[in-house]
Design an enzyme around this catalytic site. Structure first.
Site, PDB file in Angstrom:
ATOM      1  N   PHE A  75       0.857  -1.185   0.000  1.00 44.67           N
ATOM      2  CA  PHE A  75       0.000   0.000   0.000  1.00 44.67           C
ATOM      3  C   PHE A  75       0.892   1.233   0.000  1.00 44.67           C
ATOM      4  CE2 PHE A  75      -2.199   3.622   1.694  1.00 44.67           C
ATOM      5  CZ  PHE A  75      -3.375   3.598   0.975  1.00 44.67           C
TER       6      PHE A  75
ATOM      7  N   ASP B 244       9.333   2.849   1.900  1.00 43.46           N
ATOM      8  CA  ASP B 244       8.153   3.647   2.243  1.00 43.46           C
ATOM      9  C   ASP B 244       7.894   3.447   3.734  1.00 43.46           C
ATOM     10  OD1 ASP B 244       5.700   4.744   2.774  1.00 43.46           O
ATOM     11  OD2 ASP B 244       4.675   3.891   1.028  1.00 43.46           O
TER      12      ASP B 244
ATOM     13  N   LYS C   1       2.655  10.984   7.328  1.00 45.79           N
ATOM     14  CA  LYS C   1       1.850  10.714   8.527  1.00 45.79           C
ATOM     15  C   LYS C   1       2.399  11.398   9.796  1.00 45.79           C
ATOM     16  CE  LYS C   1      -0.908   7.049   6.794  1.00 45.79           C
ATOM     17  NZ  LYS C   1      -0.607   5.945   5.909  1.00 45.79           N
TER      18      LYS C   1
HETATM   19  C1  LIG Z   1      -0.826   6.075   4.394  1.00 46.03           C
HETATM   20  C2  LIG Z   1       0.244   5.554   3.542  1.00 46.03           C
HETATM   21  C3  LIG Z   1       0.545   6.147   2.299  1.00 46.03           C
HETATM   22  C4  LIG Z   1      -0.270   7.276   1.710  1.00 46.03           C
HETATM   23  O1  LIG Z   1      -0.284   8.408   2.498  1.00 46.03           O
HETATM   24  P1  LIG Z   1      -1.440   9.517   2.266  1.00 46.03           P
HETATM   25  O2  LIG Z   1      -1.045  10.640   3.170  1.00 46.03           O
HETATM   26  O3  LIG Z   1      -2.744   8.887   2.665  1.00 46.03           O
HETATM   27  O4  LIG Z   1      -1.416   9.877   0.842  1.00 46.03           O
HETATM   28  C5  LIG Z   1       1.609   5.636   1.580  1.00 46.03           C
HETATM   29  N1  LIG Z   1       2.334   4.605   2.042  1.00 46.03           N
HETATM   30  C6  LIG Z   1       2.080   4.015   3.224  1.00 46.03           C
HETATM   31  C7  LIG Z   1       2.937   2.891   3.688  1.00 46.03           C
HETATM   32  C8  LIG Z   1       1.022   4.460   4.013  1.00 46.03           C
HETATM   33  O5  LIG Z   1       0.732   3.839   5.154  1.00 46.03           O
END
Ligand SMILES: *Cc1c(COP(=O)(O)O)cnc(C)c1O
Length: 405
Positions: free
Chosen positions: A138, A223, A252
């Site tokens: 994700f 990520d 985040k």
């Molecule tokens: C939440 C998340 C995203 C996307 O972040 P947004 O601020 O919602 O665009 C990308 N990668 C990971 C691993 C995430 O948990």
């Protein structure tokens, strides 16, 4: 019928399925609903609220900065951006950073950087660069990012998608090896998959990915939007295997639970592919967000939030492991990043979340079978123990109901 819920149902796109609670206030690890009922927030906005709601240092800083300077765009320099990016680079071992707002934008930035690096540094023929993502990944919701997903719902109805993405099996180094070829620009990987259901690859996998990428001149991009900044008990989840990726994506919790603040960080050779005009964002790197981001990083260090996550996470996982119920298929996690996998033959994760909500504990299921526990890292041990008792009792109640029927 509830007015706030009705209004959202009528005017807000139905792209989420919220639990039926209307929140109006938050402080520390707690939130309150419109009737004044208090909840322990074990969800913390998918880890965006690691610092807790309304952290006093962040509230104070926002009040000062908001009255001083907020948005100027990067057409000009500000006194806030440099110190923020310097701190972020020093803490993570990266050389340079490109500030954005949401996680998805920072992932898009990483994809663009990797492709341009492939063409200008590695020598991949124009238009041929490939990026390898992992099964179950994700990385957000833009078109390019969902092109990299293997989750049918994320793609269904949204094509056509840009080419240039491949999937390797997460946790399987041989699968990654087979996916790499001379046109591979980068591997994008979550050290632990959060949305995927708190999936942890075997220990040593990240190091093996690091070595494989090095051998084939492929960028390893982590990520850590969800796993980063103390969530798993270290500043970065890659630190558990002493792996320094070539590129790193943060978001985040970088916004301190106050604003969307994200960035792509990388070694110099990668970041230097960007020239003025190549890429940008009106709000990315704004002085308000940069102040918040710097303070969020300082608080993490000053309050030892990564160590706290490690200690309380181990404690909670240990207690959860004592629950003896067929409903629980697996308990896994690292730090305060924990998944309880519910055996779908006996119950649903959503039902567990609803029962916990009635008892004043908020969490959210992911992938229908996993209850995710990711509270603010400032949570106290007493609250962690209270949460454990609620979970234990909810599971016991559900077991009893099932036995009786
Ligand atoms: C939440 C998340 C995203 C996307 O972040 P947004 O601020 O919602 O665009 C990308 N990668 C990971 C691993 C995430 O948990």
């Amino acid at each position: 019928m509830n007015k706030a819920i009705d209004l959202e149902a009528k005017y807000c796109a139905h792209n989420y399925h919220p639990l039926p609670v209307v929140l109006t206030h938050g402080e520390g690890a707690f939130v309150w609903d419109e009737d004044g009922k208090k909840y322990l927030d074990m969800m913390s906005a998918y880890s965006a609220v690691s610092h807790g709601h309304a952290h006093p240092r962040l509230v104070k800083l926002v009040q000062q900065q908001v009255a001083n300077l907020n948005i100027v765009s990067r057409a000009f320099y500000t006194d806030r951006l440099g110190p923020f990016l310097k701190r972020a680079c020093e803490l993570t071992g990266q050389d340079m950073a490109l500030p954005m707002n949401t996680g998805a934008e920072a992932v898009e930035t990483a994809i663009k950087a990797a492709r341009k690096w492939a063409y200008t540094v590695k020598g991949v023929p124009e238009g041929k660069a490939e990026i390898i993502g992992m099964s179950g990944n994700f990385h957000g919701r833009t078109i390019a990012i969902v092109a990299m997903s293997d989750e049918p719902q994320y793609q269904h109805g949204f094509g056509p998608f840009p080419p240039g993405f491949r999937i390797a099996d997460y946790g399987d180094i041989k699968s990654l090896k087979r996916s790499i070829n001379e046109n591979t620009a980068a591997v994008i990987i979550e050290p632990i998959q959060g949305e995927g259901g708190i999936i942890m690859p075997p220990y040593g996998y990240l190091k093996a990915v690091r070595a494989l990428c090095e051998r084939h001149n492929v960028l390893m991009i982590a990520d850590e939007i969800q796993t980063g900044l103390g969530r798993t008990g270290k500043l970065l989840a890659c630190d558990h295997e002493d792996v320094l990726p070539d590129g790193l994506i943060l978001g985040k919790a970088l916004g301190g639970g106050v604003l969307p603040v994200s960035m792509f960080l990388a070694k110099r050779e990668v970041m230097e592919v960007f020239r003025p005009g190549d890429h940008g964002s009106t709000f990315g790197g704004n002085p308000l967000g940069a102040s918040v981001g710097l303070e969020a990083l300082n608080i993490l260090v000053d309050e030892g939030l990564a160590d706290r996550s490690a200690r309380l996470g181990e404690h909670l996982i240990g207690r959860l492991a004592t629950i003896d119920s067929p409903l629980i298929k697996d308990i896994r996690g690292r730090g305060l990043f924990i998944g309880i996998e519910i055996d779908s033959r006996y119950g649903r994760a959503r039902s567990v979340c609803e029962a916990l909500m009635a008892r004043g504990l908020l969490s959210k299921e992911t992938h229908e079978t996993v209850v995710r526990l990711a509270p603010p890292l400032i949570i106290g041990e007493a609250e962690v123990n209270w949460a454990f008792e609620q979970i234990r009792d909810v599971i016991a109640e559900m077991d009893e109901i099932r036995m009786a029927s």
